[in-house]
Scaffold this active site. Structure first.
Site, PDB file in Angstrom:
ATOM      1  N   TYR A 205       7.562   4.664 -12.538  1.00  0.00           N
ATOM      2  CA  TYR A 205       8.599   4.440 -11.600  1.00  0.00           C
ATOM      3  C   TYR A 205      10.117   4.251 -12.558  1.00  0.00           C
ATOM      4  O   TYR A 205      11.225   4.831 -12.392  1.00  0.00           O
ATOM      5  CB  TYR A 205       8.461   3.214 -10.831  1.00  0.00           C
ATOM      6  CG  TYR A 205       7.055   3.368 -10.175  1.00  0.00           C
ATOM      7  CD1 TYR A 205       6.683   4.360  -9.718  1.00  0.00           C
ATOM      8  CD2 TYR A 205       6.423   2.161 -10.269  1.00  0.00           C
ATOM      9  CE1 TYR A 205       5.348   4.336  -8.984  1.00  0.00           C
ATOM     10  CE2 TYR A 205       5.236   1.854  -9.530  1.00  0.00           C
ATOM     11  CZ  TYR A 205       4.648   3.122  -9.056  1.00  0.00           C
ATOM     12  OH  TYR A 205       3.518   3.218  -8.374  1.00  0.00           O
TER      13      TYR A 205
ATOM     14  N   HIS B  22       2.566   3.814 -11.755  1.00  0.00           N
ATOM     15  CA  HIS B  22       2.618   2.480 -12.225  1.00  0.00           C
ATOM     16  C   HIS B  22       4.039   2.034 -12.873  1.00  0.00           C
ATOM     17  O   HIS B  22       4.786   3.031 -12.737  1.00  0.00           O
ATOM     18  CB  HIS B  22       1.719   2.179 -13.369  1.00  0.00           C
ATOM     19  CG  HIS B  22       0.472   1.816 -13.038  1.00  0.00           C
ATOM     20  ND1 HIS B  22      -0.029   0.770 -12.369  1.00  0.00           N
ATOM     21  CD2 HIS B  22      -0.724   2.725 -13.188  1.00  0.00           C
ATOM     22  CE1 HIS B  22      -1.418   0.884 -12.043  1.00  0.00           C
ATOM     23  NE2 HIS B  22      -1.901   2.084 -12.527  1.00  0.00           N
TER      24      HIS B  22
ATOM     25  N   ARG C 144      -2.884   3.010   8.958  1.00  0.00           N
ATOM     26  CA  ARG C 144      -4.498   3.546   9.325  1.00  0.00           C
ATOM     27  C   ARG C 144      -5.353   2.122   9.507  1.00  0.00           C
ATOM     28  O   ARG C 144      -6.326   2.051  10.222  1.00  0.00           O
ATOM     29  CB  ARG C 144      -5.150   4.387   8.104  1.00  0.00           C
ATOM     30  CG  ARG C 144      -4.457   5.705   8.015  1.00  0.00           C
ATOM     31  CD  ARG C 144      -5.164   6.659   7.311  1.00  0.00           C
ATOM     32  NE  ARG C 144      -5.287   6.162   5.868  1.00  0.00           N
ATOM     33  CZ  ARG C 144      -4.368   6.654   5.016  1.00  0.00           C
ATOM     34  NH1 ARG C 144      -3.381   7.386   5.338  1.00  0.00           N
ATOM     35  NH2 ARG C 144      -4.494   6.249   3.739  1.00  0.00           N
TER      36      ARG C 144
ATOM     37  N   TYR D  17       0.935  -1.152   0.171  1.00  0.00           N
ATOM     38  CA  TYR D  17      -0.056   0.025  -0.001  1.00  0.00           C
ATOM     39  C   TYR D  17       0.922   1.259  -0.131  1.00  0.00           C
ATOM     40  O   TYR D  17       2.091   1.270   0.338  1.00  0.00           O
ATOM     41  CB  TYR D  17      -0.936  -0.033   1.138  1.00  0.00           C
ATOM     42  CG  TYR D  17      -1.898  -1.263   1.489  1.00  0.00           C
ATOM     43  CD1 TYR D  17      -2.602  -1.777   0.137  1.00  0.00           C
ATOM     44  CD2 TYR D  17      -2.375  -1.581   2.531  1.00  0.00           C
ATOM     45  CE1 TYR D  17      -3.378  -2.680   0.162  1.00  0.00           C
ATOM     46  CE2 TYR D  17      -3.075  -2.769   2.747  1.00  0.00           C
ATOM     47  CZ  TYR D  17      -3.757  -3.196   1.542  1.00  0.00           C
ATOM     48  OH  TYR D  17      -4.328  -4.184   1.575  1.00  0.00           O
TER      49      TYR D  17
ATOM     50  N   ASP E  87       8.143  -3.350 -12.025  1.00  0.00           N
ATOM     51  CA  ASP E  87       7.653  -4.441 -11.098  1.00  0.00           C
ATOM     52  C   ASP E  87       8.286  -5.552 -10.810  1.00  0.00           C
ATOM     53  O   ASP E  87       8.343  -5.843  -9.499  1.00  0.00           O
ATOM     54  CB  ASP E  87       6.130  -4.661 -12.001  1.00  0.00           C
ATOM     55  CG  ASP E  87       5.164  -3.807 -11.711  1.00  0.00           C
ATOM     56  OD1 ASP E  87       5.422  -2.731 -11.199  1.00  0.00           O
ATOM     57  OD2 ASP E  87       4.203  -3.710 -12.492  1.00  0.00           O
TER      58      ASP E  87
END
Length: 380
Positions: free
Chosen positions: A143, A139, A104, A97, A169
Site C-alpha cells: 500500500y 500488506h 456475503r 475484509y 497500517d
C-alpha cells in the site's frame, strides 16, 4: 473543571477481528473511553492465532488493550445473528475484509444500516472499496508503494526501505481511519443518521504527502530520493554514527540551529563550506561524519543538551521508555511488565484511560449486552 471519563465514554464499538489498522483503530477508540467488543472467529486462522504462533499471547497484544473479546462463527446463521444483536446496540461497526466479504456473510452496509440507521459502518482495506485494485491482496509495504511514499524512503541509488508498518497500517490506515470514524460519529450525533466510512491505507498514505506535493509543484522537492532537505539528502538533516557505534539524529535545518550545531561540533567548524550551496553537501557530510565519530552518543547528547542544535540521541525502545523527558510525560507506561505507549493526544477535561491489560477473553454476547442496557449514544 473536574475531570470526566474519556471523551468517547458511552460509545459502543463492534469490530470483526483483523490485523494491522483494525485493532489499532480499536485501541485508539478504547483509549478515549469507547466500549470496544472484538468478535473473534473460533477455529479460524485469526489475528489472535497468527500472533500466538509468533509468541504473542493475548495478554501481550498491546493494541487489543481495553477491549472485550467474544467468539462468533461467522459462517453460521446463529453466529451472524449474535453479531447483529451487538450491532443493534452499537454506535460503530468496523470490519477489515476485502470488498464484498462482509456482504456475503450477511453483514454488509445494507443489512447493518437497515437494523441500526444511526450506526457508523467503517470498512478498513488496503486499496479501498472502489478501483481496479479494490479486491487485491496486500500488506503495508504494498500500500505504501502504491501511494508513492515508499519511493521516497531511501538514499540515491539504493533500494527503498520500508518504515516497518507504521505508514500504511498505523498512520494512513489506523490514525486516519479513527479520525474518519470519529468525524462520522460526530455528524451522526447531530443528524441521527449513520454512514459508511471507506478507509483505504493507500488513500491515507497518500494524504501524508500533502506538504511534499506542494513543494514538488514549486520545484522545491525532487523525486530522486535522498536528495532533498528532509529525506537525508541534506547533511544537516540525517543520522550519524558515533564512536560507540550508536547514532545521533541531526535536524539543524534553520540557519540559527545549524550555527548551534556547528558550535557544538567545535570551533574550527566556522571555516566549513557554505551549506546553502548543494555542491558542498558531500564535503559537509564527510566532515560531519568524521567529527561525530570522535565521541560516543552519550557524550554528544550531553554536549548538545539545552542547545538549539536539534541533535537527539537515536534511542531504542527500552531507552525511550527510561528517558527523562518521556518519563516525566509518561510517554510509555508499564502495565504488568509490558511497555505500553500512552494514549495520545491528551485531553485535559476528559482524559484517556490509563492503559490496562489487553483484551478480556471469554465473554459472551449476552454478557456484553447485559452491560449495554442503557441506550447507545455519545456521552451527554
Amino acid at each position: 473543571m473536574s475531570a470526566r471519563r474519556g471523551a468517547l465514554s458511552g460509545t459502543r464499538v463492534v469490530v470483526l477481528e483483523g490485523l494491522g489498522p483494525t485493532p489499532f483503530i480499536s485501541m485508539l477508540l478504547s483509549d478515549m473511553g469507547a466500549d470496544v467488543v472484538r468478535v473473534a472467529r473460533p477455529q479460524h486462522r485469526s489475528a489472535r492465532e497468527i500472533g500466538q504462533t509468533k509468541g504473542l499471547s493475548p495478554d501481550r497484544d498491546v493494541v487489543n488493550r481495553g477491549t472485550t473479546s467474544v467468539e462468533a462463527d461467522l459462517k453460521s446463521p446463529a453466529g451472524i445473528e449474535s453479531v447483529l444483536r451487538l450491532i443493534d446496540s452499537a454506535n460503530i461497526f468496523m470490519e477489515g475484509y476485502r470488498p464484498g466479504v462482509a456482504e456475503r456473510l450477511g453483514l454488509g452496509p445494507d443489512v447493518v444500516l437497515d437494523r441500526n440507521p444511526a450506526i457508523v459502518f467503517a470498512r478498513i482495506t488496503g486499496y479501498g472499496q472502489t478501483g481496479r485494485l479494490a479486491k487485491a491482496v496486500g500488506h503495508d509495504i504494498n500500500y505504501v508503494a502504491q501511494s508513492g511514499v515508499l519511493h521516497t524512503l531511501g538514499h540515491p541509488g539504493e533500494r527503498p526501505r520500508p518504515a516497518v508498518n507504521y505508514l500504511g497500517d498505523y498512520a494512513g490506515g489506523g490514525a486516519l481511519g479513527a479520525y474518519g470514524i470519529v468525524c462520522a460519529l460526530f455528524e451522526s450525533a447531530r443528524s441521527g443518521e449513520g454512514q459508511v466510512v471507506d478507509v483505504s491505507m493507500v488513500d491515507g498514505a497518500a494524504l501524508l504527502t500533502a506538504r511534499m506535493q506542494g513543494l514538488r509543484a514549486a520545484g522545491l522537492f525532487s523525486d530522486e530520493p535522498g536528495t532533498n532537505h528532509i529525506d537525508n539528502g541534506a547533511p544537516f538533516y540525517d543520522t550519524y554514527r558515533c564512536a560507540d557505534g550508536r547514532y545521533v539524529a541531526v535536524g539543524a535545518l534553520e540557519a540559527d540551529f545549524y550555527l548551534a550545531f556547528l558550535a557544538g561540533l567545535g570551533e574550527d567548524t566556522t571555516a566549513w563550506p557554505d551549506r546553502d550551496d548543494e555542491a558542498n553537501w558531500p564535503t559537509l557530510r564527510a566532515l560531519i561524519e568524521e567529527r561525530v565519530a570522535t565521541r560516543s552518543m552519550a557524550e554528544w547528547t550531553e554536549i548538545f543538551d539545552g542547545t538549539d542544535a536539534c541533535v537527539t540521541a537515536v534511542l531504542n525502545f527500552p531507552e525511550a521508555a527510561r528517558d527523562a523527558h518521556n518519563a516525566e510525560r509518561g510517554v510509555y507506561v508499564d502495565v504488568h511488565g509490558i511497555c505500553h505507549p500512552a494514549p495520545s493526544p491528551r485531553l485535559h477535561r476528559t482524559p484517556a484511560r490509563r492503559p490496562g491489560l489487553s483484551a478480556r477473553e471469554g465473554a459472551t454476547v449476552d454478557d456484553v449486552l447485559a452491560t449495554w442496557s442503557a441506550p447507545a449514544g455519545l456521552p451527554s
